[in-house]
Design a protein around this motif. Structure first.
Motif, PDB file in Angstrom:
ATOM      1  N   LEU A 237      40.306  32.926  32.705  1.00 31.99           N
ATOM      2  CA  LEU A 237      39.279  33.657  31.967  1.00 31.99           C
ATOM      3  C   LEU A 237      38.999  32.925  30.661  1.00 31.99           C
ATOM      4  CD1 LEU A 237      40.654  37.258  32.465  1.00 31.99           C
ATOM      5  CD2 LEU A 237      38.404  36.503  33.232  1.00 31.99           C
ATOM      6  N   VAL A 238      37.742  32.491  30.475  1.00 36.34           N
ATOM      7  CA  VAL A 238      37.357  31.841  29.226  1.00 36.34           C
ATOM      8  C   VAL A 238      36.318  32.667  28.470  1.00 36.34           C
ATOM      9  CG1 VAL A 238      37.903  29.561  30.123  1.00 36.34           C
ATOM     10  CG2 VAL A 238      35.590  30.437  30.342  1.00 36.34           C
ATOM     11  N   GLY A 239      36.023  33.863  28.977  1.00 36.33           N
ATOM     12  CA  GLY A 239      35.078  34.744  28.306  1.00 36.33           C
ATOM     13  C   GLY A 239      35.052  36.097  28.985  1.00 36.33           C
ATOM     14  N   THR A 240      34.531  37.078  28.279  1.00 37.48           N
ATOM     15  CA  THR A 240      34.409  38.438  28.822  1.00 37.48           C
ATOM     16  C   THR A 240      33.017  38.986  28.500  1.00 37.48           C
ATOM     17  OG1 THR A 240      35.455  39.336  26.825  1.00 37.48           O
ATOM     18  CG2 THR A 240      36.880  38.946  28.725  1.00 37.48           C
ATOM     19  N   MET A 241      31.993  38.244  28.914  1.00 39.61           N
ATOM     20  CA  MET A 241      30.625  38.638  28.587  1.00 39.61           C
ATOM     21  C   MET A 241      30.260  40.000  29.157  1.00 39.61           C
ATOM     22  SD  MET A 241      28.693  34.991  29.172  1.00 39.61           S
ATOM     23  CE  MET A 241      27.081  35.781  29.142  1.00 39.61           C
ATOM     24  N   GLY A 242      30.883  40.385  30.270  1.00 44.17           N
ATOM     25  CA  GLY A 242      30.571  41.660  30.897  1.00 44.17           C
ATOM     26  C   GLY A 242      31.479  42.800  30.476  1.00 44.17           C
ATOM     27  N   GLY A 243      32.499  42.508  29.688  1.00 42.09           N
ATOM     28  CA  GLY A 243      33.447  43.536  29.264  1.00 42.09           C
ATOM     29  C   GLY A 243      34.870  43.097  29.509  1.00 42.09           C
ATOM     30  N   GLY A 244      35.786  43.649  28.721  1.00 44.69           N
ATOM     31  CA  GLY A 244      37.169  43.203  28.792  1.00 44.69           C
ATOM     32  C   GLY A 244      38.182  44.264  29.174  1.00 44.69           C
ATOM     33  N   ARG A 245      37.748  45.464  29.567  1.00 46.11           N
ATOM     34  CA  ARG A 245      38.690  46.535  29.913  1.00 46.11           C
ATOM     35  C   ARG A 245      38.467  46.987  31.350  1.00 46.11           C
ATOM     36  NH1 ARG A 245      41.464  48.481  25.627  1.00 46.11           N
ATOM     37  NH2 ARG A 245      40.706  47.892  23.550  1.00 46.11           N
ATOM     38  N   LEU A 246      39.581  47.247  32.061  1.00 49.24           N
ATOM     39  CA  LEU A 246      39.453  47.652  33.463  1.00 49.24           C
ATOM     40  C   LEU A 246      40.734  48.325  33.931  1.00 49.24           C
ATOM     41  CD1 LEU A 246      41.335  45.385  35.064  1.00 49.24           C
ATOM     42  CD2 LEU A 246      39.346  43.961  34.705  1.00 49.24           C
ATOM     43  N   GLU A 247      40.636  48.967  35.104  1.00 45.96           N
ATOM     44  CA  GLU A 247      41.804  49.426  35.849  1.00 45.96           C
ATOM     45  C   GLU A 247      41.867  48.599  37.116  1.00 45.96           C
ATOM     46  OE1 GLU A 247      41.832  53.573  36.599  1.00 45.96           O
ATOM     47  OE2 GLU A 247      41.655  54.139  34.484  1.00 45.96           O
ATOM     48  N   THR A 248      43.072  48.228  37.529  1.00 41.57           N
ATOM     49  CA  THR A 248      43.176  47.328  38.674  1.00 41.57           C
ATOM     50  C   THR A 248      44.382  47.655  39.532  1.00 41.57           C
ATOM     51  OG1 THR A 248      43.164  45.003  39.335  1.00 41.57           O
ATOM     52  CG2 THR A 248      44.567  45.598  37.471  1.00 41.57           C
ATOM     53  N   ASN A 249      44.376  47.115  40.719  1.00 41.59           N
ATOM     54  CA  ASN A 249      45.490  47.231  41.651  1.00 41.59           C
ATOM     55  C   ASN A 249      46.348  45.976  41.521  1.00 41.59           C
ATOM     56  OD1 ASN A 249      47.257  47.466  43.772  1.00 41.59           O
ATOM     57  ND2 ASN A 249      45.686  47.353  45.374  1.00 41.59           N
ATOM     58  N   LEU A 250      47.479  46.091  40.875  1.00 33.47           N
ATOM     59  CA  LEU A 250      48.336  44.929  40.657  1.00 33.47           C
ATOM     60  C   LEU A 250      48.913  44.388  41.952  1.00 33.47           C
ATOM     61  CD1 LEU A 250      50.238  46.047  37.435  1.00 33.47           C
ATOM     62  CD2 LEU A 250      48.333  44.447  37.615  1.00 33.47           C
ATOM     63  N   GLY A 251      48.852  45.190  43.007  1.00 30.90           N
ATOM     64  CA  GLY A 251      49.340  44.713  44.292  1.00 30.90           C
ATOM     65  C   GLY A 251      48.591  43.495  44.799  1.00 30.90           C
ATOM     66  N   LEU A 252      47.301  43.357  44.415  1.00 32.45           N
ATOM     67  CA  LEU A 252      46.540  42.186  44.817  1.00 32.45           C
ATOM     68  C   LEU A 252      47.132  40.910  44.224  1.00 32.45           C
ATOM     69  CD1 LEU A 252      42.871  43.506  44.480  1.00 32.45           C
ATOM     70  CD2 LEU A 252      44.037  42.863  46.594  1.00 32.45           C
ATOM     71  N   LEU A 253      47.597  41.022  42.986  1.00 37.74           N
ATOM     72  CA  LEU A 253      48.215  39.865  42.339  1.00 37.74           C
ATOM     73  C   LEU A 253      49.520  39.492  43.034  1.00 37.74           C
ATOM     74  CD1 LEU A 253      47.707  40.844  38.595  1.00 37.74           C
ATOM     75  CD2 LEU A 253      46.670  38.882  39.726  1.00 37.74           C
ATOM     76  N   MET A 254      50.322  40.503  43.350  1.00 32.55           N
ATOM     77  CA  MET A 254      51.636  40.225  43.927  1.00 32.55           C
ATOM     78  C   MET A 254      51.534  39.768  45.379  1.00 32.55           C
ATOM     79  SD  MET A 254      53.943  43.282  42.256  1.00 32.55           S
ATOM     80  CE  MET A 254      52.932  44.602  42.924  1.00 32.55           C
ATOM     81  N   GLY A 255      50.683  40.438  46.149  1.00 32.21           N
ATOM     82  CA  GLY A 255      50.602  40.129  47.564  1.00 32.21           C
ATOM     83  C   GLY A 255      50.136  38.709  47.844  1.00 32.21           C
ATOM     84  N   LYS A 256      49.188  38.224  47.039  1.00 30.26           N
ATOM     85  CA  LYS A 256      48.685  36.859  47.225  1.00 30.26           C
ATOM     86  C   LYS A 256      49.420  35.835  46.358  1.00 30.26           C
ATOM     87  CE  LYS A 256      43.830  37.665  48.510  1.00 30.26           C
ATOM     88  NZ  LYS A 256      42.440  37.332  48.134  1.00 30.26           N
ATOM     89  N   ARG A 257      50.330  36.307  45.525  1.00 27.60           N
ATOM     90  CA  ARG A 257      51.060  35.431  44.603  1.00 27.60           C
ATOM     91  C   ARG A 257      50.072  34.669  43.705  1.00 27.60           C
ATOM     92  NH1 ARG A 257      52.991  34.508  49.496  1.00 27.60           N
ATOM     93  NH2 ARG A 257      52.668  32.229  49.569  1.00 27.60           N
ATOM     94  N   LEU A 258      49.192  35.426  43.064  1.00 28.69           N
ATOM     95  CA  LEU A 258      48.140  34.850  42.244  1.00 28.69           C
ATOM     96  C   LEU A 258      48.611  34.582  40.820  1.00 28.69           C
ATOM     97  CD1 LEU A 258      45.159  37.158  43.328  1.00 28.69           C
ATOM     98  CD2 LEU A 258      45.857  34.969  44.321  1.00 28.69           C
ATOM     99  N   ARG A 259      47.941  33.652  40.161  1.00 23.49           N
ATOM    100  CA  ARG A 259      48.161  33.377  38.751  1.00 23.49           C
ATOM    101  C   ARG A 259      46.855  33.589  38.001  1.00 23.49           C
ATOM    102  NH1 ARG A 259      50.022  27.412  39.377  1.00 23.49           N
ATOM    103  NH2 ARG A 259      49.113  27.325  37.306  1.00 23.49           N
ATOM    104  N   VAL A 260      46.925  34.331  36.897  1.00 24.46           N
ATOM    105  CA  VAL A 260      45.741  34.579  36.069  1.00 24.46           C
ATOM    106  C   VAL A 260      46.024  34.080  34.658  1.00 24.46           C
ATOM    107  CG1 VAL A 260      44.178  36.299  35.118  1.00 24.46           C
ATOM    108  CG2 VAL A 260      45.064  36.580  37.440  1.00 24.46           C
TER     109      VAL A 260
END
Length: 328
Positions: A237-260
């Protein structure tokens, strides 16, 4: 020196062209006679009063990059001489006819480039290079999605990914911008007004997804970005032109072993910015002279029309960079 000064926080009309004292270079700094600077989204926020300058940088003169000629050098400067054509990332104060900058944050203007073109390189190319390669470790043969492919950072990211042997997807709001981005190396253009980028990527990759995403939008794209990433994918993420707050499902990060990753350049210490500048210069500066990489300039305004330049950026009509021409 002449400078575009923010008289008070507000709309583009708050700029005033004033005469200010010339800056004095420190022992390891050079004084540059600035020929051109360029606009960045951070400048708009600074003008409105929402993005204060780092400590030691005056807050009423925006400008995060410049190109010009070395006018003087500090006692311990070894890399540059008076008369050298240079460009650099700045902490601020680029909308002025003279600036000082540490010698290790400076790059030579590539052969064949004018100052207007050179001024459009440092901020966007260093941002894109840092995001894609330093943070996300993008590799040849991987797939990458670049949001806002017609923006300054977007046009730089598309080119850097393409010359590195990657398949490049990109989003933009018009077919005209996507066509121009295709000339820079974009493989698959997605008009976000007509198509869902997550659906396009899922279909084109057979559901595998992309390895890397560079995002400047933020919250509105979060879920679709995660859905579009491949297993062990990386997003920056290098910008938040559309907004910077959200609710999310952290399971997506864990299941795919993602890095943000999240990143900004302006507030970083000198050593980090200097190191990034030197790494980028060694790897890619020669590509501008050979035209494998190009500086994408949409419009050039004289410094006296800085307010109009800001209005144009706020319209989101530009493809590539908006430049302020300061001196011949």
């Amino acid at each position: 020196m002449r400078a575009a000064v923010i008289s008070e926080p507000g709309d583009p009309d708050v700029f005033e062209i004033r005469e200010l004292p010339d800056p004095e270079p420190g022992p390891e700094e050079i004084l540059v006679s600035v020929h051109a600077s360029a606009l960045n989204r951070a400048d708009l926020m600074q003008r409105r009063g929402g993005y204060p300058a780092p400590p030691g940088i005056r807050g009423d003169v925006p400008g995060l990059e410049m190109a010009g000629v070395v006018e003087a050098a500090g006692d311990r400067v070894t890399a540059w001489e008076v008369g050298d054509r240079v460009m650099a990332l700045l902490g601020g104060a680029g909308y002025a006819s003279k600036v000082t900058v540490h010698e290790r944050q400076v790059m030579a203007v590539p052969d064949g480039l004018g100052f207007d073109e050179a001024a459009a390189i440092p901020e966007v190319y260093l941002t894109a290079f840092d995001a894609l390669f330093q943070h996300c470790e993008l590799l040849p043969g991987e797939n990458v999605l670049v949001h806002a492919a017609g923006s300054g950072v977007g046009t730089a990211a598309v080119q850097l990914a393409a010359v590195s042997g990657c398949r490049v997807y990109g989003t933009a709001g018009s077919e005209e911008k996507l066509a121009k981005a295709a000339d820079l190396g974009l493989d698959v253009g997605i008009n976000y007004n007509d198509s869902d980028f997550a659906e396009v990527i899922a279909e084109d990759t057979g559901g595998a997804g992309v390895n890397v995403i560079l995002d400047v939008i933020g919250a509105p794209y979060w879920e679709r970005n995660l859905a579009s990433l491949a297993v062990r994918g990386r997003m920056v993420l290098v910008g938040t032109m559309g907004g910077g707050r959200l609710e999310t499902n952290l399971g997506l990060l864990m299941g795919k072993r993602l890095r943000v990753h999240g990143t900004v350049l302006r507030a970083r210490p000198l050593e980090e910015k200097a190191a990034l500048t030197q790494i980028f210069a060694r790897r890619h500066l020669q590509h501008f002279a050979s035209s494998r990489l190009v500086s994408v300039v949409d419009r050039v305004y004289p410094l006296e029309e800085v307010g109009e330049a800001h209005r144009y950026m706020e319209s989101n009509a530009n493809f590539g960079k908006i430049v302020l021409h300061i001196a011949d």
